[in-house]
Scaffold this active site. Structure first.
Site, short mmCIF file in Angstrom:
data_model
loop_
_atom_site.label_atom_id
_atom_site.label_comp_id
_atom_site.label_asym_id
_atom_site.label_seq_id
_atom_site.Cartn_x
_atom_site.Cartn_y
_atom_site.Cartn_z
N TYR A 51 -2.99 -6.82 9.08
CA TYR A 51 -3.19 -7.10 7.65
C TYR A 51 -3.15 -8.60 7.42
O TYR A 51 -2.46 -9.34 8.13
CB TYR A 51 -2.07 -6.46 6.82
CG TYR A 51 -2.22 -4.98 6.56
CD1 TYR A 51 -2.86 -4.52 5.41
CD2 TYR A 51 -1.71 -4.05 7.45
CE1 TYR A 51 -2.98 -3.16 5.16
CE2 TYR A 51 -1.83 -2.68 7.21
CZ TYR A 51 -2.47 -2.24 6.07
OH TYR A 51 -2.60 -0.90 5.82
N ASP A 108 -3.23 0.85 -0.82
CA ASP A 108 -2.86 1.07 -2.21
C ASP A 108 -3.94 0.60 -3.17
O ASP A 108 -4.89 -0.09 -2.78
CB ASP A 108 -1.56 0.32 -2.52
CG ASP A 108 -0.39 0.83 -1.71
OD1 ASP A 108 -0.40 2.02 -1.35
OD2 ASP A 108 0.54 0.04 -1.45
#
Length: 247
Positions: A110, A52
């Site tokens: 992540y 994003d």
């Protein structure tokens, strides 16, 4: 025609995420333009995941097809000549025709960074998010075990997600604190829903702050209700660390 795999690192602060789009420029656009300048070819770059706006990457993976004669191992040199300083290709190699950066991926890791402080720490703010100084690390770590394994993560993704299934598997999840006081939530899974890591981190942070009782996490999973989980943490704290493929 050859297929080239790239490993890419970028600072997401100045970009509208990975995907090129009409209302803003993404990382994908810059890579395709750089490859065009290096090879003279119009190519489409396929990424392993659509990070994003504001999200960083240490090991994003992408691939593209080319007729160029450039040595596959040296492709990244040629591409980097035409990329901005906050986007760089770390390595390149030729891969089999059946390789796909997204669909061949087996594990993604992540890292979300945050720190607990009464005041903003300017040198931390680049890629970490400040939370209340009352954050209790021990209490937060008690929540980690509930996220490991295969679960329905519908409560931990944005309510406007359009995926068919919200079942995902978390292989490992750890919370570490470095000497500077920066926490890293490290999550490895087979795939992630929209904002999933940021919401998981927000839930764990709220457990550490006492806003969510750790015993209620199973109920949050069962509810399949986004409103029951914690906050969505800001994008700047999130980095796509690495993507693993079957050897």
């Amino acid at each position: 025609m050859r297929k080239i795999k790239l490993i890419i690192s970028y600072v997401g602060s100045n970009y509208n995420g990975w995907q090129k789009q009409k209302n803003g420029v993404g990382i994908q656009f810059y890579l395709e333009e750089a490859i065009k300048k290096a090879t003279g070819e119009e190519v489409e770059v396929f990424g392993a995941g659509r990070t994003d706006a504001g999200v960083h990457a240490m090991g994003q993976v992408a691939h593209f097809n080319t007729n160029s004669k450039i040595d596959a191992q040296k492709f990244y040199y040629a591409i980097n000549e035409f990329l901005p300083d906050d986007i760089k290709v770390l390595s390149s190699c030729e891969v089999p025709e059946d390789f796909h950066a997204r669909f061949s991926a087996k594990k993604k890791t992540y890292v979300y960074k945050f720190y607990a402080s009464e005041v903003i720490m300017p040198l931390f703010e680049f890629d970490a998010v400040r939370v209340n100084s009352k954050f209790d690390e021990k209490k937060a770590k008690q929540a980690l075990k509930f996220f490991k394994g295969t679960h329905n993560f519908k409560s931990f993704c944005s309510s406007n997600t359009s995926v068919k299934s919200t079942i995902r598997t978390i292989f490992s999840i750890k919370l570490k604190r470095d000497k500077k006081g920066i926490y890293s939530l490290i999550v490895c899974g087979d795939g992630f829903l929209y904002n999933m890591v940021r919401i998981i981190c927000g839930t764990i942070v709220e457990v550490g702050l006492g806003a969510i009782n750790v015993k209620d996490i199973p109920k949050i999973f069962e509810s399949q209700n986004r409103n029951m989980a914690g906050r969505t943490m800001p994008a700047k704290g999130l980095t796509l660390q690495k993507i693993e493929y079957k050897e």
